[in-house]
Design a protein around this motif. Sequence first.
Motif, PDB file in Angstrom:
ATOM      1  N   LEU A  97     -28.977 -12.766  17.316  1.00 57.75           N
ATOM      2  CA  LEU A  97     -29.115 -14.074  16.685  1.00 57.75           C
ATOM      3  C   LEU A  97     -30.305 -14.135  15.730  1.00 57.75           C
ATOM      4  O   LEU A  97     -30.324 -14.963  14.812  1.00 57.75           O
ATOM      5  CB  LEU A  97     -29.279 -15.164  17.754  1.00 57.75           C
ATOM      6  CG  LEU A  97     -28.097 -15.356  18.699  1.00 57.75           C
ATOM      7  CD1 LEU A  97     -28.421 -16.411  19.743  1.00 57.75           C
ATOM      8  CD2 LEU A  97     -26.832 -15.744  17.931  1.00 57.75           C
ATOM      9  N   ALA A  98     -31.279 -13.290  15.964  1.00 51.31           N
ATOM     10  CA  ALA A  98     -32.470 -13.252  15.096  1.00 51.31           C
ATOM     11  C   ALA A  98     -32.817 -11.792  14.805  1.00 51.31           C
ATOM     12  O   ALA A  98     -33.789 -11.252  15.320  1.00 51.31           O
ATOM     13  CB  ALA A  98     -33.641 -13.966  15.776  1.00 51.31           C
ATOM     14  N   PRO A  99     -31.996 -11.130  13.975  1.00 47.54           N
ATOM     15  CA  PRO A  99     -32.140  -9.687  13.773  1.00 47.54           C
ATOM     16  C   PRO A  99     -33.262  -9.280  12.815  1.00 47.54           C
ATOM     17  O   PRO A  99     -33.590  -8.101  12.740  1.00 47.54           O
ATOM     18  CB  PRO A  99     -30.780  -9.286  13.188  1.00 47.54           C
ATOM     19  CG  PRO A  99     -30.330 -10.514  12.459  1.00 47.54           C
ATOM     20  CD  PRO A  99     -30.819 -11.680  13.276  1.00 47.54           C
TER      21      PRO A  99
ATOM     22  N   GLN B 155     -37.920 -17.151  20.816  1.00 43.12           N
ATOM     23  CA  GLN B 155     -37.563 -15.793  21.234  1.00 43.12           C
ATOM     24  C   GLN B 155     -36.059 -15.704  21.489  1.00 43.12           C
ATOM     25  O   GLN B 155     -35.593 -15.771  22.629  1.00 43.12           O
ATOM     26  CB  GLN B 155     -38.354 -15.406  22.490  1.00 43.12           C
ATOM     27  CG  GLN B 155     -39.853 -15.303  22.268  1.00 43.12           C
ATOM     28  CD  GLN B 155     -40.191 -14.295  21.179  1.00 43.12           C
ATOM     29  OE1 GLN B 155     -39.775 -13.137  21.238  1.00 43.12           O
ATOM     30  NE2 GLN B 155     -40.932 -14.723  20.169  1.00 43.12           N
ATOM     31  N   LEU B 156     -35.313 -15.556  20.399  1.00 42.25           N
ATOM     32  CA  LEU B 156     -33.861 -15.437  20.503  1.00 42.25           C
ATOM     33  C   LEU B 156     -33.454 -13.974  20.625  1.00 42.25           C
ATOM     34  O   LEU B 156     -34.196 -13.078  20.204  1.00 42.25           O
ATOM     35  CB  LEU B 156     -33.196 -16.048  19.267  1.00 42.25           C
ATOM     36  CG  LEU B 156     -33.391 -17.550  19.043  1.00 42.25           C
ATOM     37  CD1 LEU B 156     -32.606 -17.997  17.815  1.00 42.25           C
ATOM     38  CD2 LEU B 156     -32.961 -18.349  20.257  1.00 42.25           C
TER      39      LEU B 156
ATOM     40  N   MET C 185     -23.235 -21.665  17.274  1.00 42.28           N
ATOM     41  CA  MET C 185     -23.156 -22.236  18.616  1.00 42.28           C
ATOM     42  C   MET C 185     -24.027 -21.467  19.601  1.00 42.28           C
ATOM     43  O   MET C 185     -24.684 -22.065  20.469  1.00 42.28           O
ATOM     44  CB  MET C 185     -21.707 -22.263  19.090  1.00 42.28           C
ATOM     45  CG  MET C 185     -20.825 -23.271  18.371  1.00 42.28           C
ATOM     46  SD  MET C 185     -21.366 -24.987  18.608  1.00 42.28           S
ATOM     47  CE  MET C 185     -21.046 -25.215  20.358  1.00 42.28           C
ATOM     48  N   ALA C 186     -24.051 -20.146  19.484  1.00 41.70           N
ATOM     49  CA  ALA C 186     -24.879 -19.344  20.377  1.00 41.70           C
ATOM     50  C   ALA C 186     -26.363 -19.622  20.140  1.00 41.70           C
ATOM     51  O   ALA C 186     -27.155 -19.686  21.087  1.00 41.70           O
ATOM     52  CB  ALA C 186     -24.579 -17.858  20.172  1.00 41.70           C
TER      53      ALA C 186
ATOM     54  N   LEU D 137     -34.024 -22.309  26.000  1.00 43.32           N
ATOM     55  CA  LEU D 137     -35.474 -22.151  25.873  1.00 43.32           C
ATOM     56  C   LEU D 137     -36.196 -23.469  26.070  1.00 43.32           C
ATOM     57  O   LEU D 137     -37.242 -23.540  26.716  1.00 43.32           O
ATOM     58  CB  LEU D 137     -35.823 -21.571  24.497  1.00 43.32           C
ATOM     59  CG  LEU D 137     -35.430 -20.111  24.249  1.00 43.32           C
ATOM     60  CD1 LEU D 137     -35.679 -19.731  22.794  1.00 43.32           C
ATOM     61  CD2 LEU D 137     -36.219 -19.183  25.179  1.00 43.32           C
ATOM     62  N   SER D 138     -35.606 -24.551  25.527  1.00 41.76           N
ATOM     63  CA  SER D 138     -36.210 -25.875  25.683  1.00 41.76           C
ATOM     64  C   SER D 138     -36.221 -26.305  27.159  1.00 41.76           C
ATOM     65  O   SER D 138     -37.218 -26.821  27.653  1.00 41.76           O
ATOM     66  CB  SER D 138     -35.437 -26.898  24.843  1.00 41.76           C
ATOM     67  OG  SER D 138     -35.958 -28.183  25.018  1.00 41.76           O
ATOM     68  N   ASP D 139     -35.117 -26.070  27.853  1.00 41.07           N
ATOM     69  CA  ASP D 139     -35.042 -26.418  29.272  1.00 41.07           C
ATOM     70  C   ASP D 139     -36.023 -25.590  30.083  1.00 41.07           C
ATOM     71  O   ASP D 139     -36.666 -26.089  31.017  1.00 41.07           O
ATOM     72  CB  ASP D 139     -33.610 -26.205  29.802  1.00 41.07           C
ATOM     73  CG  ASP D 139     -32.629 -27.215  29.231  1.00 41.07           C
ATOM     74  OD1 ASP D 139     -33.090 -28.244  28.699  1.00 41.07           O
ATOM     75  OD2 ASP D 139     -31.414 -26.952  29.291  1.00 41.07           O
ATOM     76  N   TYR D 140     -36.157 -24.306  29.720  1.00 40.53           N
ATOM     77  CA  TYR D 140     -37.074 -23.430  30.454  1.00 40.53           C
ATOM     78  C   TYR D 140     -38.519 -23.886  30.267  1.00 40.53           C
ATOM     79  O   TYR D 140     -39.291 -23.966  31.224  1.00 40.53           O
ATOM     80  CB  TYR D 140     -36.910 -21.990  29.957  1.00 40.53           C
ATOM     81  CG  TYR D 140     -37.904 -21.022  30.570  1.00 40.53           C
ATOM     82  CD1 TYR D 140     -37.790 -20.626  31.897  1.00 40.53           C
ATOM     83  CD2 TYR D 140     -38.947 -20.499  29.804  1.00 40.53           C
ATOM     84  CE1 TYR D 140     -38.700 -19.757  32.458  1.00 40.53           C
ATOM     85  CE2 TYR D 140     -39.857 -19.627  30.362  1.00 40.53           C
ATOM     86  CZ  TYR D 140     -39.737 -19.248  31.690  1.00 40.53           C
ATOM     87  OH  TYR D 140     -40.644 -18.383  32.231  1.00 40.53           O
ATOM     88  N   ASP D 141     -38.872 -24.221  29.014  1.00 40.38           N
ATOM     89  CA  ASP D 141     -40.238 -24.691  28.735  1.00 40.38           C
ATOM     90  C   ASP D 141     -40.517 -25.992  29.483  1.00 40.38           C
ATOM     91  O   ASP D 141     -41.614 -26.205  30.001  1.00 40.38           O
ATOM     92  CB  ASP D 141     -40.425 -24.889  27.235  1.00 40.38           C
ATOM     93  CG  ASP D 141     -40.486 -23.577  26.483  1.00 40.38           C
ATOM     94  OD1 ASP D 141     -40.721 -22.543  27.132  1.00 40.38           O
ATOM     95  OD2 ASP D 141     -40.286 -23.585  25.250  1.00 40.38           O
ATOM     96  N   ALA D 142     -39.509 -26.875  29.510  1.00 43.58           N
ATOM     97  CA  ALA D 142     -39.684 -28.156  30.188  1.00 43.58           C
ATOM     98  C   ALA D 142     -39.903 -27.973  31.693  1.00 43.58           C
ATOM     99  O   ALA D 142     -40.672 -28.687  32.317  1.00 43.58           O
ATOM    100  CB  ALA D 142     -38.485 -29.064  29.938  1.00 43.58           C
TER     101      ALA D 142
END
Length: 232
Positions: free
Chosen positions: A17-19, A12-13, A215-216, A224-229
């Motif tokens: 970044l994911a238009p 979920q970007l 980079m963004a 997102l990875s840190d949040y999931d962890a």
Amino acid sequence: MTASAPLPERPQLPKYLAPLPARLENFGLRYAWVIVAINLAGTGFGFWYYQGQLAGTPMVMWPFVPDSPLATLAIALAIAAWKLGHELPWLTAIAFFGNIILGLWTPYTLLAFYDAYSYHHPLMFQFLFWSHLAMVVQAFVLYRITSFPVWAIAVATGYYAINLVVDYFIPIIGEPHHTPIPLERDESVFLGADALGVIAAGEVTFTLLALFLAMATRAKLCELSDYDASRH
């Protein structure tokens, strides 16, 4: 992976970044071999288009001449590598940079020098314009197959930084290696800039944009990875 195989997760970007709609992303990933074939066909056309400039350029500088066909070749190879189970982050990053930079630079240049490009048949003009914008579209699917590691972004940044230098500033061997334009390089165009300055400004801007987007994307994927962890 077949057309019916599970697709990579869609993080979920943010929209910038994911238009693309998820449906369009999924279509491109499902029929990735078709996308590979289309890009290889475009690469072949691009090398044909650049044949005159390549013939007049020392062979050692050829990797810096056919910019758009090299970008479509890079994305074809990057997607093919992923489909075969061996995604190459450095190649995917180069493909992302190239398709953003050249996908925007060509339409920008066609519009900036619209009158001077009147020698193109209208259909060729439209083909060049829209096919290059399609390169930008496909670049925005690549975040689904790579995490854009910083070292891979560094490789892509290094290549396109060198490309900028030899295109506009220090050609090293021979003349500057930018795509030919239908004006003299020192011809005054607008806002006090000459023709070379206009196209250089465009490519510098789009290179910085590609760097920022890569980079963004990396930063957001890490968030997102840190949040999931933290939830487990």
